[in-house]
Structure formats: C-alpha cells, structure tokens
Design a protein around this motif. Structure first.
Motif, PDB file in Angstrom:
ATOM      1  N   ARG A   9       0.650  -0.984  -0.074  1.00 32.02           N
ATOM      2  CA  ARG A   9       0.022  -0.093   0.206  1.00 32.02           C
ATOM      3  C   ARG A   9       1.008   1.310   0.078  1.00 32.02           C
ATOM      4  O   ARG A   9       0.640   2.144  -0.438  1.00 32.02           O
ATOM      5  CB  ARG A   9      -1.039   0.047   1.216  1.00 32.02           C
ATOM      6  CG  ARG A   9      -1.976  -1.153   1.174  1.00 32.02           C
ATOM      7  CD  ARG A   9      -3.242  -0.659   0.232  1.00 32.02           C
ATOM      8  NE  ARG A   9      -3.547   0.458   0.259  1.00 32.02           N
ATOM      9  CZ  ARG A   9      -4.634   0.953   1.006  1.00 32.02           C
ATOM     10  NH1 ARG A   9      -5.094  -0.005   1.684  1.00 32.02           N
ATOM     11  NH2 ARG A   9      -5.036   2.071   0.985  1.00 32.02           N
ATOM     12  N   LEU A  91      -2.442   3.407  -9.293  1.00 35.26           N
ATOM     13  CA  LEU A  91      -3.675   2.670  -9.240  1.00 35.26           C
ATOM     14  C   LEU A  91      -3.803   1.505 -10.324  1.00 35.26           C
ATOM     15  O   LEU A  91      -3.390   1.643 -11.518  1.00 35.26           O
ATOM     16  CB  LEU A  91      -4.829   3.424  -9.716  1.00 35.26           C
ATOM     17  CG  LEU A  91      -5.218   4.577  -8.399  1.00 35.26           C
ATOM     18  CD1 LEU A  91      -6.131   5.791  -9.037  1.00 35.26           C
ATOM     19  CD2 LEU A  91      -5.915   4.074  -7.133  1.00 35.26           C
ATOM     20  N   PHE A 106     -11.421  -0.397  -9.294  1.00 32.81           N
ATOM     21  CA  PHE A 106     -10.016  -0.038  -8.776  1.00 32.81           C
ATOM     22  C   PHE A 106      -9.606  -0.731  -7.536  1.00 32.81           C
ATOM     23  O   PHE A 106     -10.666  -0.814  -6.602  1.00 32.81           O
ATOM     24  CB  PHE A 106     -10.034   1.596  -8.745  1.00 32.81           C
ATOM     25  CG  PHE A 106     -10.037   2.237 -10.052  1.00 32.81           C
ATOM     26  CD1 PHE A 106     -11.139   2.502 -10.627  1.00 32.81           C
ATOM     27  CD2 PHE A 106      -8.766   2.598 -10.585  1.00 32.81           C
ATOM     28  CE1 PHE A 106     -10.979   3.131 -11.934  1.00 32.81           C
ATOM     29  CE2 PHE A 106      -8.771   3.438 -11.730  1.00 32.81           C
ATOM     30  CZ  PHE A 106      -9.940   3.526 -12.360  1.00 32.81           C
ATOM     31  N   GLY A 107      -8.429  -0.596  -7.434  1.00 31.82           N
ATOM     32  CA  GLY A 107      -7.780  -1.174  -6.148  1.00 31.82           C
ATOM     33  C   GLY A 107      -7.523   0.051  -5.417  1.00 31.82           C
ATOM     34  O   GLY A 107      -7.489   1.121  -5.721  1.00 31.82           O
ATOM     35  N   PRO A 108      -7.009   0.058  -4.166  1.00 34.81           N
ATOM     36  CA  PRO A 108      -6.736   1.064  -3.286  1.00 34.81           C
ATOM     37  C   PRO A 108      -5.282   1.906  -3.581  1.00 34.81           C
ATOM     38  O   PRO A 108      -5.259   3.148  -3.006  1.00 34.81           O
ATOM     39  CB  PRO A 108      -6.609   0.511  -1.648  1.00 34.81           C
ATOM     40  CG  PRO A 108      -6.085  -0.711  -2.163  1.00 34.81           C
ATOM     41  CD  PRO A 108      -6.685  -1.180  -3.436  1.00 34.81           C
TER      42      PRO A 108
END
Lengths: 115, 111
Positions: A9, A91, A106-108
């Motif tokens: 992340r 992203l 979408f992912g984070p």
C-alpha cells in the motif's frame, strides 16, 4: 467479495532503487489497467492488458517503466532506477470484459515516495 | 487526446446542503462518461456510467446528468452528509477502454 487488491500500500524508495508493485484483479476479469496519479492531478493512463497481452503501453513515461501480466491474472508494474518524479499513487483497475461502457473496479493504490 | 475538466476544484458545505459539480469533456468522438467517488485510503468507487445524450442516473441522494452535444455532465448531491466527503472524479473513454480523468472535485461536508 474480493475486490482488486494492491501491494504494497505504501512504498518508500531511495532514488535509483528498483521497485515492483503488484495488482491482484478480480478473478476472471479480462482487462487490467494501470494509472498513475501525481499530487494534485487526476489519474493518468499508463498501460492496458487484455488477458496476458499488453495492448497499449503508450502511457508509460519512460523505458524505466515495465509492466507484465504473464498468466492473465496478477500484474506487476516495475520501475527501474526510481526518480523523484516517479512519486505518485499507482492505481490498478480491472474490468470484466473489453468495452468502454463497462465499469472499471479499482484497487486502493500504492503510494510510492522516492526520496 | 481528450481533455477532461472539473469544477470546482474543492467545495466545503454544511450538512444538509445540496451541491453540484461540473465535468466538461470534448464532445467529438464521445463514447461514455464515468463518475467515481474516492474516499481517502479507499478504492475509487464507480457511481455512474453514462452514454446517451440527456441521460439521467440516480443512486440514493446522488444523481447525474449528461449532455453529449455540448460536452458536460453535472453531479448532484441532495442533502449532503459528512460521509459524502470524498473526491469526485469524472472520466471519459479514449482508445480501447482507457479512461481519461479530470483532476477531481474534493468535497468536504461539515456536521
């Protein structure tokens, strides 16, 4: 249900280091996109896969950027010899099938900071 | 290359206020317009995909309209709540399915 996941992340890299960013799309989704969002900007297209084929890489900013999706599922975006201007949120998005009317999930994102 | 513009850049309203944002895009070669909501530390969430001129879509207190001839879309939020605080992105299609995004409108709703 499992959505799009991205790892790590957060990533801090020293200038000149190589980094690898991972994207796990929704199972069975055919299309996969990478976008880059710099501070104060909207997301900008980097590259697009349909299954394992990279159909468009026109958005990759330099030859230091490389993306792959070898088995048509997980994708990795690699940045070699990182520079400060590479600092951004990366992203990943997947889409069930090819077509401009379909929703992209979408992912984070991965926030990359190059020091 | 499509150029998508959003206004305002940011907006601060009180709980209960209604508000709206604008997205403008080139009307030539238009195919679809997407709205997303992006809360901090979360994934962007799709709100609407719109393709037809005059189209109106609604999801709860949020609605959107589309004018493809003049190249704009409005997003409306009725009776804003603190949980509506987020960045709202619009995007238009170019190429295969790739999206061209605006810079977004950052909404803050105070209790």
């Amino acid at each position: 249900g499992a959505g799009v996941s991205q790892s790590p992340r957060y990533k801090v890299a020293k200038r000149g280091q190589d980094v690898a960013l991972r994207c796990d799309p929704i199972s069975g989704h055919v299309s996969l996109f990478w976008y880059q969002q710099a501070l104060g900007q909207g997301p900008e297209f980097l590259t697009y896969f349909q299954n394992e084929a990279q159909l468009d890489k026109s958005g990759l900013p330099s030859d230091r950027f490389f993306a792959e999706r070898p088995e048509g599922s997980v994708s990795t975006l690699k940045i070699q010899r990182t520079q400060q201007e590479d600092s951004a949120v990366y992203l990943c998005a997947s889409q069930e099938r090819e077509g401009r009317i379909y929703e992209q999930y979408f992912g984070p994102g991965t926030r990359l900071t190059v020091t | 290359i499509l150029n998508v513009e959003q206004s305002p850049q940011s907006l601060h309203v009180q709980e209960g206020d209604s508000t709206n944002f604008t997205c403008s895009f080139p009307s030539s070669n238009f195919y679809a317009l997407h709205w997303y909501r992006w809360e901090t530390a979360k994934s962007p969430e799709a709100l609407f995909v719109m393709t037809l001129n005059g189209d109106e879509k609604k999801k709860g207190r949020i609605s959107a309209t589309l004018n493809t001839k003049e190249g704009y879309s409005y997003l409306y939020i009725k009776g804003s709540q603190p949980e509506d605080s987020a960045t709202y992105l619009c995007a238009s299609n170019s190429g295969y399915s790739t999206l061209t995004f605006g810079k977004g409108t950052m909404l803050l709703v105070s209790p």
